[in-house]
Design a protein around this motif. Structure first.
Motif, mmCIF file in Angstrom:
data_model
loop_
_atom_site.group_PDB
_atom_site.id
_atom_site.type_symbol
_atom_site.label_atom_id
_atom_site.label_comp_id
_atom_site.label_asym_id
_atom_site.label_seq_id
_atom_site.Cartn_x
_atom_site.Cartn_y
_atom_site.Cartn_z
ATOM 1 N N MET A 1 9.215 1.197 15.938
ATOM 2 C CA MET A 1 10.511 1.746 15.913
ATOM 3 C C MET A 1 10.310 1.804 17.607
ATOM 4 O O MET A 1 8.966 1.868 17.792
ATOM 5 C CB MET A 1 10.494 3.206 15.530
ATOM 6 N N GLN A 2 10.932 1.055 18.394
ATOM 7 C CA GLN A 2 10.987 1.702 20.238
ATOM 8 C C GLN A 2 11.442 3.172 20.321
ATOM 9 O O GLN A 2 12.717 3.459 19.737
ATOM 10 C CB GLN A 2 11.839 0.702 19.991
ATOM 11 N N ALA A 3 10.843 4.328 21.266
ATOM 12 C CA ALA A 3 11.628 5.036 21.207
ATOM 13 C C ALA A 3 11.847 5.066 23.281
ATOM 14 O O ALA A 3 10.427 4.793 23.280
ATOM 15 C CB ALA A 3 10.222 6.360 21.282
ATOM 16 N N GLU A 4 12.560 5.643 23.629
ATOM 17 C CA GLU A 4 12.992 5.736 25.010
ATOM 18 C C GLU A 4 13.519 6.889 25.318
ATOM 19 O O GLU A 4 14.273 7.498 24.853
ATOM 20 C CB GLU A 4 14.232 4.480 25.082
ATOM 21 N N VAL A 5 12.311 7.191 26.939
ATOM 22 C CA VAL A 5 12.863 8.535 26.869
ATOM 23 C C VAL A 5 13.073 8.472 28.371
ATOM 24 O O VAL A 5 12.365 7.916 29.154
ATOM 25 C CB VAL A 5 11.692 9.704 26.713
ATOM 26 N N ALA A 6 13.771 8.991 29.459
ATOM 27 C CA ALA A 6 13.887 8.911 30.784
ATOM 28 C C ALA A 6 13.807 7.531 31.020
ATOM 29 O O ALA A 6 12.395 7.457 31.992
ATOM 30 C CB ALA A 6 13.184 9.832 31.121
ATOM 31 N N GLY A 7 14.207 6.514 30.636
ATOM 32 C CA GLY A 7 13.715 5.123 31.173
ATOM 33 C C GLY A 7 12.693 4.689 31.048
ATOM 34 O O GLY A 7 11.600 3.628 31.166
ATOM 35 N N LYS B 1 9.958 3.232 27.909
ATOM 36 C CA LYS B 1 9.641 2.579 26.490
ATOM 37 C C LYS B 1 8.642 2.227 25.258
ATOM 38 O O LYS B 1 7.486 2.758 26.425
ATOM 39 C CB LYS B 1 10.208 1.594 26.749
ATOM 40 N N ALA B 2 8.227 2.791 24.578
ATOM 41 C CA ALA B 2 7.008 2.632 23.709
ATOM 42 C C ALA B 2 7.111 2.633 22.178
ATOM 43 O O ALA B 2 8.540 3.011 21.703
ATOM 44 C CB ALA B 2 6.268 4.125 24.240
ATOM 45 N N SER B 3 6.526 1.786 21.662
ATOM 46 C CA SER B 3 7.094 1.544 20.194
ATOM 47 C C SER B 3 6.058 1.888 19.282
ATOM 48 O O SER B 3 4.915 2.505 20.247
ATOM 49 C CB SER B 3 7.148 -0.285 20.483
ATOM 50 N N ALA B 4 5.740 2.060 18.108
ATOM 51 C CA ALA B 4 5.241 2.445 16.795
ATOM 52 C C ALA B 4 5.764 2.177 15.936
ATOM 53 O O ALA B 4 6.703 1.482 15.935
ATOM 54 C CB ALA B 4 5.221 3.600 17.108
ATOM 55 N N PRO B 5 4.757 1.445 15.128
ATOM 56 C CA PRO B 5 4.032 1.263 13.614
ATOM 57 C C PRO B 5 5.396 2.032 12.754
ATOM 58 O O PRO B 5 5.109 3.370 12.680
ATOM 59 C CB PRO B 5 3.762 0.173 13.353
ATOM 60 N N SER B 6 5.838 1.306 11.892
ATOM 61 C CA SER B 6 6.377 3.045 10.889
ATOM 62 C C SER B 6 6.432 1.895 9.507
ATOM 63 O O SER B 6 6.804 0.723 9.553
ATOM 64 C CB SER B 6 7.657 3.645 11.361
ATOM 65 N N PHE B 7 6.264 2.894 8.632
ATOM 66 C CA PHE B 7 6.382 2.078 7.302
ATOM 67 C C PHE B 7 7.155 3.263 6.143
ATOM 68 O O PHE B 7 7.978 4.386 6.210
ATOM 69 C CB PHE B 7 4.992 1.926 6.056
ATOM 70 N N TYR B 8 8.289 2.556 4.753
ATOM 71 C CA TYR B 8 9.520 3.935 4.153
ATOM 72 C C TYR B 8 8.717 2.809 3.227
ATOM 73 O O TYR B 8 9.263 1.756 2.739
ATOM 74 C CB TYR B 8 10.472 3.292 5.012
ATOM 75 N N SER C 1 15.109 3.529 17.962
ATOM 76 C CA SER C 1 15.845 1.749 17.706
ATOM 77 C C SER C 1 14.854 1.768 17.035
ATOM 78 O O SER C 1 13.498 1.521 16.946
ATOM 79 C CB SER C 1 16.244 1.126 18.415
ATOM 80 N N GLY C 2 14.818 0.232 15.426
ATOM 81 C CA GLY C 2 13.771 -0.142 15.146
ATOM 82 C C GLY C 2 14.390 -1.052 14.742
ATOM 83 O O GLY C 2 15.060 -1.515 14.209
ATOM 84 N N ILE C 3 13.370 -2.696 14.328
ATOM 85 C CA ILE C 3 13.144 -4.048 13.660
ATOM 86 C C ILE C 3 12.671 -3.587 12.314
ATOM 87 O O ILE C 3 11.049 -3.257 12.674
ATOM 88 C CB ILE C 3 12.821 -5.019 14.300
ATOM 89 N N SER C 4 13.427 -4.048 10.998
ATOM 90 C CA SER C 4 12.465 -4.036 10.535
ATOM 91 C C SER C 4 12.477 -4.783 8.909
ATOM 92 O O SER C 4 13.346 -5.840 9.418
ATOM 93 C CB SER C 4 13.276 -2.893 8.981
ATOM 94 N N VAL C 5 11.423 -5.054 8.444
ATOM 95 C CA VAL C 5 11.048 -6.395 7.655
ATOM 96 C C VAL C 5 10.699 -5.370 6.023
ATOM 97 O O VAL C 5 10.164 -5.044 5.888
ATOM 98 C CB VAL C 5 10.151 -7.366 7.690
ATOM 99 N N SER C 6 11.579 -5.738 4.674
ATOM 100 C CA SER C 6 10.918 -4.620 3.803
ATOM 101 C C SER C 6 11.450 -6.302 2.439
ATOM 102 O O SER C 6 11.601 -7.341 2.929
ATOM 103 C CB SER C 6 12.299 -3.938 3.687
ATOM 104 N N VAL C 7 10.356 -6.135 1.145
ATOM 105 C CA VAL C 7 10.904 -6.590 -0.027
ATOM 106 C C VAL C 7 11.389 -5.570 -1.081
ATOM 107 O O VAL C 7 11.109 -4.164 -0.888
ATOM 108 C CB VAL C 7 9.429 -6.912 -0.084
#
Length: 190
Positions: free
Chosen positions: A47-53, A55-62, A179-185
Motif C-alpha cells: 500500500m502506498q499512501a500520499e499526504v501533501a506530496g 509518499k510512504a509504502s507499507a505491506p498489507s495482507f488480506y 493505493s496498492g499493488i497486490s498478488v494473491s492465490v
C-alpha cells in the motif's frame, strides 16, 4: 461519494459480511443448487499512501471470500475482503485494518487468463500522527487472473485505489490517497 462509517450502513455491512461468510462456507452441493461458485483468496499488498506530496509504502495482507453470481451472469463476482496493514514511518502512522465490499466484472482473454475490474467501497481504520480514524470511500481497480490448468487454484495481480484525497470528510485520513499493488492465490470451492 463518501460515507461516514459511524453514521451510515453499519448494520448493512454486518448483514453483507454474514451473508458472504455463509455463502462461502456452504457445501459444494448447496452452492451448485444456489447457482453460485464460492472462492477464497489470500493476498499481499504494497500500500502506498500520499499526504501533501509525501509518499510512504507499507505491506498489507488480506483474506477474500467471494462468489461468481451465475444467476445474473458468469462474468460477475461479488467479493468481501478483510485486511490489515503495516507502518508508514514517514507519517508516524499505520493502516490498522480495512474491509472491502466489491463487485468484480471479469472477461476472458484466453482460456486461462482473465482481466477484471473492481468497484465498491472500503472502510479503513488508520492511525496517522497519533490520531485513529475510520473512513469509508469508494474504491476501484484493475487486475489479471491466471487460472492454473486442471486445478482449483488461480493467481492474481492487481492495482487498487483504496482511498482518495478529498475534503468531504472530517477524519484524519481525508487528506490521504491510498493505493496498492497486490498478488494473491485463490481457491475455487466448486
Amino acid at each position: 461519494m463518501r460515507y461516514r462509517a459511524e453514521s451510515r450502513g453499519v448494520g448493512m455491512k454486518k448483514l453483507v459480511t454474514v451473508l458472504f461468510v455463509w455463502l462461502c462456507s456452504v457445501s459444494p452441493s448447496l452452492a451448485s443448487q444456489l447457482n453460485v461458485d464460492p472462492y477464497f483468496a489470500l493476498g499481499s499488498t504494497t500500500m502506498q499512501a500520499e499526504v501533501a506530496g509525501e509518499k510512504a509504502s507499507a505491506p498489507s495482507f488480506y483474506f477474500a471470500a467471494g462468489s461468481t453470481l451465475n444467476f445474473l451472469t458468469p462474468h460477475l463476482n461479488a467479493e468481501f475482503r478483510f485486511g490489515f496493514g503495516g507502518q508508514y514511518a514517514n507519517f508516524n502512522g499505520s493502516v490498522k485494518s480495512y474491509t472491502m465490499y466489491l463487485l468484480k466484472p471479469q472477461f476472458g482473454i484466453t482460456r486461462n487468463l482473465d482481466i477484471y475490474g473492481l468497484a465498491g467501497v472500503t472502510t479503513m481504520n488508520v492511525d496517522a500522527g497519533g490520531v485513529s480514524s475510520t473512513d469509508t470511500d469508494t474504491s476501484y481497480g484493475l487486475g489479471l487472473q491466471y487460472h492454473v490448468p486442471n486445478e482449483s487454484l488461480s493467481l492474481t495481480g492487481e492495482w487498487m485505489q483504496y482511498h482518495t484525497n478529498t475534503d468531504d470528510s472530517t477524519t484524519a485520513i481525508s487528506g490521504m490517497n491510498i493505493s496498492g499493488i497486490s498478488v494473491s492465490v485463490s481457491f475455487d470451492y466448486y
